[in-house]
Design a protein around this motif. Structure first.
Motif, mmCIF file in Angstrom:
data_model
loop_
_atom_site.group_PDB
_atom_site.id
_atom_site.type_symbol
_atom_site.label_atom_id
_atom_site.label_comp_id
_atom_site.label_asym_id
_atom_site.label_seq_id
_atom_site.Cartn_x
_atom_site.Cartn_y
_atom_site.Cartn_z
ATOM 1 N N ARG A 100 0.841 -1.205 0.000
ATOM 2 C CA ARG A 100 0.000 0.000 0.000
ATOM 3 C C ARG A 100 0.876 1.256 0.000
ATOM 4 N NH1 ARG A 100 -1.376 3.707 4.132
ATOM 5 N NH2 ARG A 100 -0.380 2.525 5.792
ATOM 6 N N ARG A 101 1.899 1.256 0.863
ATOM 7 C CA ARG A 101 2.748 2.439 1.001
ATOM 8 C C ARG A 101 3.574 2.706 -0.256
ATOM 9 N NH1 ARG A 101 3.746 4.901 5.736
ATOM 10 N NH2 ARG A 101 2.523 4.233 7.538
ATOM 11 N N GLU A 102 4.111 1.649 -0.872
ATOM 12 C CA GLU A 102 4.897 1.813 -2.111
ATOM 13 C C GLU A 102 4.031 2.447 -3.201
ATOM 14 O OE1 GLU A 102 8.015 1.390 -3.108
ATOM 15 O OE2 GLU A 102 8.698 0.800 -1.099
ATOM 16 N N LYS A 103 2.806 1.914 -3.356
ATOM 17 C CA LYS A 103 1.889 2.444 -4.382
ATOM 18 C C LYS A 103 1.561 3.893 -4.103
ATOM 19 C CE LYS A 103 -0.642 -1.714 -5.527
ATOM 20 N NZ LYS A 103 -1.756 -2.462 -4.988
ATOM 21 N N ARG A 104 1.228 4.183 -2.847
ATOM 22 C CA ARG A 104 0.833 5.544 -2.475
ATOM 23 C C ARG A 104 2.003 6.512 -2.669
ATOM 24 N NH1 ARG A 104 -0.353 8.065 3.436
ATOM 25 N NH2 ARG A 104 1.666 7.100 3.694
ATOM 26 N N TYR A 105 3.200 6.070 -2.296
ATOM 27 C CA TYR A 105 4.411 6.887 -2.438
ATOM 28 C C TYR A 105 4.577 7.351 -3.897
ATOM 29 C CZ TYR A 105 9.501 7.732 -2.689
ATOM 30 O OH TYR A 105 10.750 8.267 -2.907
ATOM 31 N N GLY A 130 6.799 6.691 4.037
ATOM 32 C CA GLY A 130 5.624 7.498 4.354
ATOM 33 C C GLY A 130 5.781 8.951 3.959
ATOM 34 N N ARG A 131 4.768 9.726 4.296
ATOM 35 C CA ARG A 131 4.761 11.142 3.915
ATOM 36 C C ARG A 131 5.923 11.936 4.524
ATOM 37 N NH1 ARG A 131 -1.149 12.774 5.349
ATOM 38 N NH2 ARG A 131 -0.930 11.013 6.779
ATOM 39 N N PRO A 132 6.379 11.623 5.753
ATOM 40 C CA PRO A 132 7.519 12.392 6.278
ATOM 41 C C PRO A 132 8.786 12.267 5.420
ATOM 42 C CG PRO A 132 6.384 11.294 8.060
ATOM 43 C CD PRO A 132 5.796 10.751 6.799
ATOM 44 N N PHE A 241 8.455 9.636 19.911
ATOM 45 C CA PHE A 241 9.694 10.259 19.421
ATOM 46 C C PHE A 241 9.962 9.859 17.969
ATOM 47 C CE2 PHE A 241 14.387 9.858 18.933
ATOM 48 C CZ PHE A 241 14.756 11.163 19.196
ATOM 49 N N HIS A 242 10.281 10.884 17.129
ATOM 50 C CA HIS A 242 10.599 10.632 15.716
ATOM 51 C C HIS A 242 11.989 11.166 15.349
ATOM 52 C CE1 HIS A 242 6.276 9.842 15.067
ATOM 53 N NE2 HIS A 242 6.550 9.467 13.844
ATOM 54 N N GLY A 243 12.753 11.690 16.333
ATOM 55 C CA GLY A 243 14.047 12.291 16.005
ATOM 56 C C GLY A 243 13.870 13.685 15.464
HETATM 57 P P1 AMP Z 1 1.922 8.299 6.780
HETATM 58 O O1 AMP Z 1 2.198 7.139 7.721
HETATM 59 O O2 AMP Z 1 2.731 8.233 5.550
HETATM 60 O O3 AMP Z 1 0.448 8.486 6.518
HETATM 61 O O4 AMP Z 1 2.404 9.613 7.550
HETATM 62 C C1 AMP Z 1 1.892 9.854 8.841
HETATM 63 C C2 AMP Z 1 3.013 10.335 9.729
HETATM 64 O O5 AMP Z 1 3.381 11.636 9.314
HETATM 65 C C3 AMP Z 1 2.598 10.497 11.195
HETATM 66 O O6 AMP Z 1 2.811 9.340 11.912
HETATM 67 C C4 AMP Z 1 3.507 11.605 11.650
HETATM 68 O O7 AMP Z 1 4.764 11.080 12.000
HETATM 69 C C5 AMP Z 1 3.682 12.463 10.425
HETATM 70 N N1 AMP Z 1 2.767 13.627 10.364
HETATM 71 C C6 AMP Z 1 1.437 13.624 10.158
HETATM 72 N N2 AMP Z 1 0.948 14.879 10.119
HETATM 73 C C7 AMP Z 1 1.989 15.711 10.304
HETATM 74 C C8 AMP Z 1 2.150 17.127 10.364
HETATM 75 N N3 AMP Z 1 1.108 17.954 10.219
HETATM 76 N N4 AMP Z 1 3.390 17.628 10.580
HETATM 77 C C9 AMP Z 1 4.444 16.790 10.730
HETATM 78 N N5 AMP Z 1 4.367 15.446 10.673
HETATM 79 C C10 AMP Z 1 3.157 14.911 10.465
#
Ligand code: AMP
Ligand code: ZN
Ligand code: FE
Ligand code: FE
Length: 278
Positions: A100-105, A130-132, A241-243
């Motif tokens: 799912r993530r690869e496709k969405r990316y 992921g989005r980050p 924590f995400h660093g």
């Molecule tokens: P994803 O798993 O790809 O849907 O991305 C979700 C992750 O992005 C979350 O677990 C957070 O770590 C990060 N995230 C979501 N919304 C924000 C935001 N507004 N600002 C910074 N990081 C976010």
């Protein structure tokens, strides 16, 4: 006397954290933590290896994961703890998430390119992309100044480059955790806006909720502590924590004590003696 403190929620480079699993263990020790669970989004790739790395270093570990799920169109996170590393239910759901993530990316990259913001594909494999990761690449290209700005302008729900991707239900996540003999916990209920959603989740077969979270004040946590006690559920806690992508949140800023950690550790030891870190 050393005070026992266990942070049960953090992310490594296997998902969207900026520290490796080993660096997280080292930082936990430096911050005086005596217990830790790495809860990467939709992957358990840190385990069992990180348990061996941490063994004998003074920080006890139990396996963890944070599943991404959807309930009635809203994103919900489900934590799993102390599951067996030899069961297949969690790894198979993780594999579906990875697809799912690869496709969405790739779809998000196409949207960004169409908006005049092409970014290069990340070369090194990431278990849970992921989005980050995309936000970080956008900063490197100079399209935005911060991760927050990338989300706010482009990547968040309702913004021009948002792609929902395939959705997995909360029930599916719960089933996978329970089939792997783990304990399922509602992640950061403080962040859930809709009352009806909270009601639905509280009626599901969870084993606990995350009452202590990030930099919330005790007053904001009180409600969840009361609910967990009333339901006789486990009351967990962690920093998330995400660093450096979330620089305001330090590892260990939320934690649980020895009693809660021991419940989880005993649960884990029951079924995974071979993989248990000391
Ligand atoms: P994803 O798993 O790809 O849907 O991305 C979700 C992750 O992005 C979350 O677990 C957070 O770590 C990060 N995230 C979501 N919304 C924000 C935001 N507004 N600002 C910074 N990081 C976010
Ligand atoms: Zn994250
Ligand atoms: Fe989360
Ligand atoms: Fe998290």
């Amino acid at each position: 006397m050393i005070m026992f403190r266990a942070d049960l929620h953090c992310h490594s480079t296997f998902s969207d954290g900026t520290l490796s699993s080993h660096e997280l263990v080292d930082l936990a020790i430096a911050n005086g933590l005596t217990g830790l669970s790495i809860t990467d989004h939709d992957t358990t790739d840190a385990y069992p290896e990180v348990l061996s790395y941490a063994a004998g270093k003074g920080v006890a570990m139990i396996p963890g994961i944070e599943f991404s799920a959807m309930h009635k169109g809203t994103s919900v996170h489900v934590l799993g703890y102390a599951f067996s590393l030899s069961e297949q239910a969690i790894p198979s759901l993780c594999k579906r998430h990875q697809e799912r993530r690869e496709k969405r990316y790739h779809k998000i990259l196409e949207k960004l390119a169409a908006q005049g913001m092409p970014i290069d594909e990340i070369e090194e494999p990431i278990a849970s992309i992921g989005r980050p990761h995309i936000a970080t690449a956008m900063i490197q290209k100079g399209y935005v100044q911060s991760v927050e700005e990338a989300f706010k302008k482009y990547l968040s729900e309702g913004r021009p480059c948002f792609i929902p991707g395939e959705a997995f239900s909360v029930e599916e996540s719960l089933d996978a955790i329970h089939a792997s003999k783990g304990l399922a916990v509602i992640a950061h209920p403080h962040l859930i806006q809709k009352t009806s959603l909270v009601k639905d989740l509280l009626s599901m077969p969870f084993d606990g909720l995350e009452g202590y979270y990030a930099l919330f004040f005790p007053k904001q946590e009180e409600r969840w502590v009361k609910i967990a006690n009333h339901k006789n559920w486990l009351l967990t806690g962690g920093s998330d924590f995400h660093g450096s992508i979330k620089p305001k949140i330090p590892l260990g800023c939320s934690w649980v004590g020895e009693e809660t950690f021991n419940i989880l550790q005993r649960h884990f030891k029951q079924h995974d003696l071979r993989n248990t870190a000391t």
